[in-house]
Design an enzyme around this catalytic site. Structure first.
Site, short mmCIF file in Angstrom:
data_model
loop_
_atom_site.label_atom_id
_atom_site.label_comp_id
_atom_site.label_asym_id
_atom_site.label_seq_id
_atom_site.Cartn_x
_atom_site.Cartn_y
_atom_site.Cartn_z
N HIS A 43 0.86 -1.19 0.00
CA HIS A 43 0.00 0.00 0.00
C HIS A 43 0.89 1.24 0.00
O HIS A 43 1.12 1.85 1.05
CB HIS A 43 -0.90 -0.01 1.23
CG HIS A 43 -1.95 1.04 1.20
ND1 HIS A 43 -3.18 0.87 1.80
CD2 HIS A 43 -1.97 2.29 0.69
CE1 HIS A 43 -3.91 1.98 1.63
NE2 HIS A 43 -3.19 2.85 0.97
N GLU A 72 -2.51 -1.41 -3.31
CA GLU A 72 -3.61 -0.67 -2.73
C GLU A 72 -3.29 0.82 -2.71
O GLU A 72 -2.12 1.22 -2.66
CB GLU A 72 -3.84 -1.13 -1.28
CG GLU A 72 -4.16 -2.59 -1.17
CD GLU A 72 -4.45 -3.00 0.25
OE1 GLU A 72 -3.89 -2.42 1.19
OE2 GLU A 72 -5.27 -3.93 0.42
N HIS A 200 -7.71 -6.00 6.96
CA HIS A 200 -7.38 -5.01 7.99
C HIS A 200 -7.55 -5.59 9.39
O HIS A 200 -8.65 -5.96 9.80
CB HIS A 200 -8.12 -3.68 7.89
CG HIS A 200 -7.37 -2.59 8.60
ND1 HIS A 200 -6.42 -1.80 7.99
CD2 HIS A 200 -7.40 -2.21 9.89
CE1 HIS A 200 -5.90 -0.97 8.88
NE2 HIS A 200 -6.47 -1.18 10.04
#
Ligand SMILES: CC(=O)[C@@H](O)[C@H](O)COP(=O)(O)O
Ligand SMILES: NCC(=O)COP(=O)(O)O
Length: 247
Positions: A43, A72, A200
């Site tokens: 990410h 991401e 997450h």
């Protein structure tokens, strides 16, 4: 079979803390792949607090064809310094999947998904660009999200359910309501024609309960807990334990 995609952000956090090249994110990727994970996730953020653009490029070369590569980020976050923007990075490295996450630059971590009713029109051209590049497109959404049919209509192929609230509820010993919200979101998404990812704050402790409640779960992307657990038990052993939970 639910694919395990290991998020390597936290390898880069540790590396950047001393300003050198160790721990090596490429070696970490190969270690996870050799242990059997089916994907690698990063990410990259505009402030380059952890994964940098050159990491994204180096991982693309290292992974080519071995496992899925998931990048991401917020497609609306402006380029900054050597960070060229999510779409530009995707255009350069053509990952398997791009997961769009509506994080603002100052967030300490991801903590919410897109509001599809509100955001669908601004997402439309972004999704089209990524599909033209040949990437699978996934949208990070909260449990309870609506507008899933509209997401399909603009070419989105997957959602990623934000599992932070689920993980918190699990830790509080009061998981049922949040787990059902996630399961209902997954059912609605699958009915609309979307595949379902999740991520997450998933961990060895809470993953099994989540997996059992979400039939057809396509992918989990796990980083913070997995890398932390690997500090105690080793990366290969830890990946093996996650794969065992996902069997
Ligand atoms: C979208 C999500 O929940 C995570 O993939 C995100 O990558 C976490 O970012 P940090 O590792 O910067 O906390
Ligand atoms: N999309 C979730 C991800 O890649 C990793 O999240 P976390 O396990 O670091 O919280």
């Amino acid at each position: 079979m639910t694919l395990l995609s290991v998020n390597l952000n936290k390898i880069a956090v540790l590396r950047n803390s001393r300003g050198g090249a160790e721990p090596d994110i490429i070696r970490a990727a190969h270690t996870c792949i050799d242990a059997g994970c089916g994907g690698i996730t990063v990410h990259p953020r505009p402030d380059q607090r952890h994964v940098r653009p050159d990491d994204v490029r180096a991982l693309a070369a290292a992974l080519r064809g071995r496992v899925e590569y998931n990048i991401e980020g917020n497609p609306f976050a402006a380029a900054r310094g050597s960070y060229p923007g999510l779409i530009e990075l995707a255009r350069e490295v053509r990952p398997t999947q791009v997961t769009l996450v509506p994080d603002s630059d100052g967030q300490i971590t991801s903590d919410h998904g897109f509001d599809l009713e509100r955001d669908i029109d601004v997402l439309r051209p972004i999704v089209a660009q990524l599909r033209d590049i040949g990437c699978r497109v996934s949208l990070f959404v909260d449990a309870g999200a609506t507008g899933l049919e509209a997401a399909v209509g603009i070419g989105v192929q997957r959602i990623e359910i934000y599992t932070g609230p689920y993980a918190h509820a699990f830790a509080e010993g009061n998981v049922q309501e949040e787990l059902e919200r996630c399961a209902d979101t997954a059912r609605r998404a699958q009915h609309a024609g979307l595949a379902v990812n999740a991520g997450h704050d998933l961990s060895q402790a809470n993953l099994g309960t989540f997996k059992a409640a979400i039939p057809g779960l396509a992918e989990v992307s796990i980083g913070h807990a997995l890398i932390g657990e690997a500090l105690y038990d080793g990366m290969a052993t830890t990946v093996h334990r996650y794969l065992q939970i996902l069997r």
